[in-house]
Write an enzyme that holds these catalytic residues in place. Sequence first.
Site, PDB file in Angstrom:
ATOM      1  N   HIS A   2     -21.304 -48.731 -66.209  1.00 34.54           N
ATOM      2  CA  HIS A   2     -22.006 -48.003 -67.284  1.00 34.54           C
ATOM      3  C   HIS A   2     -21.076 -47.066 -68.063  1.00 34.54           C
ATOM      4  O   HIS A   2     -21.496 -46.470 -69.057  1.00 34.54           O
ATOM      5  CB  HIS A   2     -23.160 -47.160 -66.721  1.00 34.54           C
ATOM      6  CG  HIS A   2     -24.233 -47.948 -66.046  1.00 34.54           C
ATOM      7  ND1 HIS A   2     -24.901 -48.970 -66.671  1.00 34.54           N
ATOM      8  CD2 HIS A   2     -24.766 -47.860 -64.792  1.00 34.54           C
ATOM      9  CE1 HIS A   2     -25.805 -49.490 -65.827  1.00 34.54           C
ATOM     10  NE2 HIS A   2     -25.728 -48.830 -64.682  1.00 34.54           N
ATOM     11  N   ASP A  14     -24.989 -56.797 -60.791  1.00 35.98           N
ATOM     12  CA  ASP A  14     -25.714 -55.541 -60.536  1.00 35.98           C
ATOM     13  C   ASP A  14     -27.082 -55.644 -61.232  1.00 35.98           C
ATOM     14  O   ASP A  14     -27.216 -56.300 -62.255  1.00 35.98           O
ATOM     15  CB  ASP A  14     -24.895 -54.389 -61.128  1.00 35.98           C
ATOM     16  CG  ASP A  14     -25.439 -53.007 -60.778  1.00 35.98           C
ATOM     17  OD1 ASP A  14     -24.864 -52.362 -59.889  1.00 35.98           O
ATOM     18  OD2 ASP A  14     -26.428 -52.583 -61.411  1.00 35.98           O
ATOM     19  N   ASP A  53     -27.439 -53.511 -55.730  1.00 39.50           N
ATOM     20  CA  ASP A  53     -28.794 -53.014 -55.991  1.00 39.50           C
ATOM     21  C   ASP A  53     -29.694 -54.144 -56.490  1.00 39.50           C
ATOM     22  O   ASP A  53     -30.858 -53.928 -56.802  1.00 39.50           O
ATOM     23  CB  ASP A  53     -28.773 -51.838 -56.976  1.00 39.50           C
ATOM     24  CG  ASP A  53     -27.887 -52.058 -58.179  1.00 39.50           C
ATOM     25  OD1 ASP A  53     -27.426 -53.204 -58.391  1.00 39.50           O
ATOM     26  OD2 ASP A  53     -27.651 -51.085 -58.920  1.00 39.50           O
TER      27      ASP A  53
HETATM   28 ZN   LIG Z   1     -26.874 -50.811 -60.749  1.00 41.17          ZN
END
Ligand SMILES: [Zn+2]
Length: 308
Positions: free
Chosen positions: A126, A163, A247
């Site tokens: 990110h 992810d 995740d």
């Molecule tokens: Zn993530």
Amino acid sequence: MSIAYISHSDCGRHDTGWGHPEHVGRLRAIPRALRDDAELYGVLQHLEGRHATTSELALGHAPDYVARVEAMAAAGGGRMDEDTVVSEGSWAAATAAAGCVLDAVDLSMDGRARRSFCAVRPPGHHALPDAGMGFCLFGNVALGAHYARERHGLERVLIVDWDVHHGNGTQAMVEHEPDIRFVSMHQWPWYPGTGAAEDRGPHRSVWNVPMAGGLPPERYVTALLAAVDAATSGWTPQLVLVSAGFDSLRGDPLGGFTLEMEHVAALTRAVVERATAWCDGRVVSALEGGYAPERLGEACVTHLRALV
Ligand SMILES: [Zn+2]
């Protein structure tokens, strides 16, 4: 076949506090799980990575942003945004996280370890060119892609991101370079809100795969591999980088995907098989998310077994 497990003790110095989902216990769970698999433990090269230099960070980040992270850590810490903590040790941790991935690229290219998994934090996908975001400070994997081109003269680098969140930072750091192709599968709609299928980047070198949560796990595996195959149709990568976010496993507190260990193994094997056909099997994988530490440790072991 030599496979490296790369980490750095400084990654533990990024102190977000135990109430933060991206806490240091995540990283500690990985060697703990690994030691339970003596056979795997014995075949891996266990390496301590290095710190990325400021000029290496500038391959993907604005120098004044890099300086801001260093200054904030030196001043004792602060916050980049509501979720993104900087502690006193975060500069050492974040430069180590990026440096481990750069080391893995070196090992892969000179043949010392054709494949690596980098157990690092803070995560990276990110992080924007000029801002920290979503627990991430530097774009570890995006930097690895630019570094492979700059340092090793590669042209075509593929990044695969599984992810559960869109790798918006990676996209921002690589989409201007048409020979870095980026495939990201992520829950939709979900944090950070970007990553629509129509968003292909300015050179159509981005394949975003937005998916609903709660689907049968095979659907995610099939969708991601279809996008990988579309991205590599008539275009052969010379190195594959993986943003390995766990995740995307069932039960993760920050995601709604349903993958189990067998799907981690299947995805990893599928990437390795393709990389073997494309580029001597060169795969550099780096940890992104994964917020249930026990599951994360097990997933990393499963991923490593499939890399071997
Ligand atoms: Zn993530």
